[in-house]
Write a protein that holds these residues in place. Structure first.
Motif, PDB file in Angstrom:
ATOM      1  N   VAL A   1       0.830  -1.205   0.000  1.00 56.38           N
ATOM      2  CA  VAL A   1       0.000   0.000   0.000  1.00 56.38           C
ATOM      3  C   VAL A   1       0.867   1.257   0.000  1.00 56.38           C
ATOM      4  CG1 VAL A   1      -1.724   1.311   1.299  1.00 56.38           C
ATOM      5  CG2 VAL A   1      -1.930  -1.174   1.119  1.00 56.38           C
ATOM      6  N   ALA A   2       1.952   1.229   0.762  1.00 55.90           N
ATOM      7  CA  ALA A   2       2.832   2.400   0.844  1.00 55.90           C
ATOM      8  C   ALA A   2       3.504   2.712  -0.486  1.00 55.90           C
ATOM      9  CB  ALA A   2       3.891   2.186   1.928  1.00 55.90           C
ATOM     10  N   MET A   3       3.610   1.715  -1.359  1.00 51.01           N
ATOM     11  CA  MET A   3       4.210   1.944  -2.670  1.00 51.01           C
ATOM     12  C   MET A   3       3.475   3.042  -3.446  1.00 51.01           C
ATOM     13  SD  MET A   3       6.904   0.121  -3.450  1.00 51.01           S
ATOM     14  CE  MET A   3       7.813  -1.301  -2.814  1.00 51.01           C
ATOM     15  N   LEU A   4       2.173   3.194  -3.165  1.00 54.42           N
ATOM     16  CA  LEU A   4       1.394   4.215  -3.865  1.00 54.42           C
ATOM     17  C   LEU A   4       1.891   5.626  -3.545  1.00 54.42           C
ATOM     18  CD1 LEU A   4      -2.219   2.791  -3.392  1.00 54.42           C
ATOM     19  CD2 LEU A   4      -0.792   2.709  -5.455  1.00 54.42           C
TER      20      LEU A   4
ATOM     21  N   PRO B   1       1.703  13.203  -8.543  1.00 54.31           N
ATOM     22  CA  PRO B   1       0.488  13.110  -7.724  1.00 54.31           C
ATOM     23  C   PRO B   1       0.338  11.724  -7.107  1.00 54.31           C
ATOM     24  CG  PRO B   1      -0.064  13.057 -10.054  1.00 54.31           C
ATOM     25  CD  PRO B   1       1.396  13.368  -9.966  1.00 54.31           C
ATOM     26  N   LEU B   2      -0.395  11.656  -5.985  1.00 58.07           N
ATOM     27  CA  LEU B   2      -0.604  10.379  -5.317  1.00 58.07           C
ATOM     28  C   LEU B   2      -1.303   9.365  -6.215  1.00 58.07           C
ATOM     29  CD1 LEU B   2      -1.674  11.280  -1.660  1.00 58.07           C
ATOM     30  CD2 LEU B   2       0.229   9.807  -2.334  1.00 58.07           C
ATOM     31  N   SER B   3      -2.121   9.865  -7.113  1.00 57.52           N
ATOM     32  CA  SER B   3      -2.908   8.969  -7.969  1.00 57.52           C
ATOM     33  C   SER B   3      -2.119   8.389  -9.145  1.00 57.52           C
ATOM     34  CB  SER B   3      -4.127   9.720  -8.518  1.00 57.52           C
ATOM     35  OG  SER B   3      -3.703  10.857  -9.264  1.00 57.52           O
ATOM     36  N   ALA B   4      -0.874   8.839  -9.337  1.00 59.70           N
ATOM     37  CA  ALA B   4      -0.104   8.427 -10.519  1.00 59.70           C
ATOM     38  C   ALA B   4       0.059   6.907 -10.641  1.00 59.70           C
ATOM     39  CB  ALA B   4       1.261   9.104 -10.518  1.00 59.70           C
ATOM     40  N   PRO B   5       0.429   6.165  -9.570  1.00 57.41           N
ATOM     41  CA  PRO B   5       0.570   4.709  -9.735  1.00 57.41           C
ATOM     42  C   PRO B   5      -0.740   4.020 -10.115  1.00 57.41           C
ATOM     43  CG  PRO B   5       1.712   5.441  -7.762  1.00 57.41           C
ATOM     44  CD  PRO B   5       0.897   6.606  -8.240  1.00 57.41           C
ATOM     45  N   LEU B   6      -1.856   4.457  -9.514  1.00 57.78           N
ATOM     46  CA  LEU B   6      -3.137   3.842  -9.856  1.00 57.78           C
ATOM     47  C   LEU B   6      -3.523   4.149 -11.297  1.00 57.78           C
ATOM     48  CD1 LEU B   6      -5.201   4.455  -6.583  1.00 57.78           C
ATOM     49  CD2 LEU B   6      -4.201   2.305  -7.396  1.00 57.78           C
ATOM     50  N   ARG B   7      -3.256   5.377 -11.732  1.00 57.00           N
ATOM     51  CA  ARG B   7      -3.541   5.719 -13.125  1.00 57.00           C
ATOM     52  C   ARG B   7      -2.654   4.915 -14.070  1.00 57.00           C
ATOM     53  NH1 ARG B   7      -3.340  11.293 -11.774  1.00 57.00           N
ATOM     54  NH2 ARG B   7      -1.560  11.502 -13.189  1.00 57.00           N
ATOM     55  N   ALA B   8      -1.417   4.654 -13.642  1.00 59.34           N
ATOM     56  CA  ALA B   8      -0.496   3.884 -14.482  1.00 59.34           C
ATOM     57  C   ALA B   8      -1.013   2.470 -14.725  1.00 59.34           C
ATOM     58  CB  ALA B   8       0.893   3.837 -13.845  1.00 59.34           C
TER      59      ALA B   8
END
Length: 382
Positions: A37-40, A171-178
């Motif tokens: 989770v922290a990877m995000l 942004p924090l959302s970058a990994p999820l968007r990736a």
């Protein structure tokens, strides 16, 4: 080395604190869940304070988490401080891979081989040190991890230069968007499933192996040594002669076969020892190939790709150690069979993204050929 230091003492912790395999396996589950989770947030942090400060912060967290874990008297308290350790590991691992790739003067493949070789050597040496310290007390390896991370902190502080330019804030959302990129998501889910087998091997095998801390350390030393050799020398050979996709499929199916054999002959210690060592070589090949694929399969920044991939494989794979321990309390054969089935399923998932893997490496090959054609011819001078 910190990963391997703890593995030989799983059984001694269970015996000394009166815990079962599933309870002790939570040391891996809390560590992996928090790390995943922290990877995000690793990209968000490193893009604001810089890679060097992020690495130092991660190492400081591990020093504190490992040291305090060694002072506890209950499995629950150790599990809690392993979670803090996982947070530090997340800050370090994702940032370290991106930093090594960016700082390397060679190709991405060469940088990843260096990274995997360092991991392999550390994993190989860790069980030897952990076995020696664990033979004195199960608390010793925890303090050993703190000492090693203190050395690493000083090394990073004194040798790694600050970046010339401040990175663009992520942004924090970058990994999820990736993860909307089909290729990156496919490789991440593949790693999640193969991690079920990986952490079954790592977290559960010491229990049916039933060796001392020193003996377990020697077995996993062989595993880590074979992993390092395969990462540096075997994986590039496989990639050149077989191909990245076929190399990953072959390594994964080989690993599944090893787990299946260990599941059939779980009572045979010689089979378990041979299986652990052989699995190291197969994992070394797969780790190098799949890590290189992650760095190339999507168009996002490497740090973001690494964080997104690690989030999927670690947070999803966190249940594997606990599940293996729980299943093993009823039947010691079942965890290996479940691990083998998960690894086979990872190959099925990888096959759905075959076109993305091929495209990633085809683009690199075309670029290399184009550079070779455009390069001016040199004339030899006397």
């Amino acid at each position: 080395m910190g990963i391997g230091l703890v593995d030989p003492i799983l059984r001694p912790i269970a015996e000394d604190l009166g815990a079962g395999p599933s309870e002790v396996s939570l040391l891996f589950t809390s560590y992996l869940a928090v790390m995943g989770v922290a990877m995000l947030g690793t990209g968000w942090v490193s893009s604001r304070i810089g890679a060097k400060r992020t690495l130092l912060l991660g190492l400081a967290d591990i020093i504190v988490g490992a040291g305090l874990a060694g002072l506890q008297d209950t499995v629950g308290a150790i599990v809690g401080f392993r979670a803090l350790w996982g947070l530090g590991n997340a800050l370090f691992i994702a940032t370290a891979l991106a930093t090594i790739v960016s700082a390397s003067r060679g190709s991405v493949a060469q940088a990843i081989i260096l990274y995997e070789a360092a991991l392999g050597l550390g994993i190989a040496a860790g069980p030897l040190v952990g076995g020696a310290l664990g033979g004195i007390s199960w608390r010793g390896p925890f303090f050993g991890v703190s000492a090693l991370m203190a050395v690493a902190l000083v090394a990073v502080w004194t040798t790694l230069p600050e970046a010339d330019q401040r990175p663009r804030p992520t942004p924090l959302s970058a990994p999820l968007r990736a993860l909307r990129h089909r290729g990156l998501l496919t490789v991440g889910v593949t790693a999640l499933l193969y991690n079920v087998g990986f952490f079954t091997l790592l977290a559960f095998t010491p229990f049916p192996l039933a060796l001392s801390a020193e003996g377990t350390g020697l077995v996993f030393f062989g595993w880590g040594l074979f992993l390092a050799v395969a990462s540096v020398w075997v994986a590039p050979w496989v990639q050149r002669h077989v191909g990245t996709y076929r190399g990953m499929v072959g390594a994964l199916l080989g690993f599944a076969a090893v787990l299946a054999v260990m599941g059939v002959w779980t009572e045979q210690r010689a089979v378990l020892v041979a299986g652990v060592v052989l699995a190291g070589g197969l994992l070394g090949v797969n780790n190098t190939l799949i890590t290189e694929t992650v760095m190339k399969v999507s168009p996002v920044e490497r740090g973001v790709a690494s964080a997104a991939y690690s989030f999927v494989r670690f947070s999803g794979g966190a249940v594997a150690p606990w599940l293996a321990g729980r299943l093993g309390e009823s039947n010691a054969h079942v965890p290996f069979w479940v691990g083998a089935a998960a690894v086979v399923l990872s190959v099925v998932v990888l096959r759905t993204g075959r076109v993305f893997v091929a495209a990633a490496f085809a683009a690199e090959d075309e670029e290399a050929e184009r550079d070779a054609r455009d390069a001016p011819e040199t004339v030899a001078r006397p």
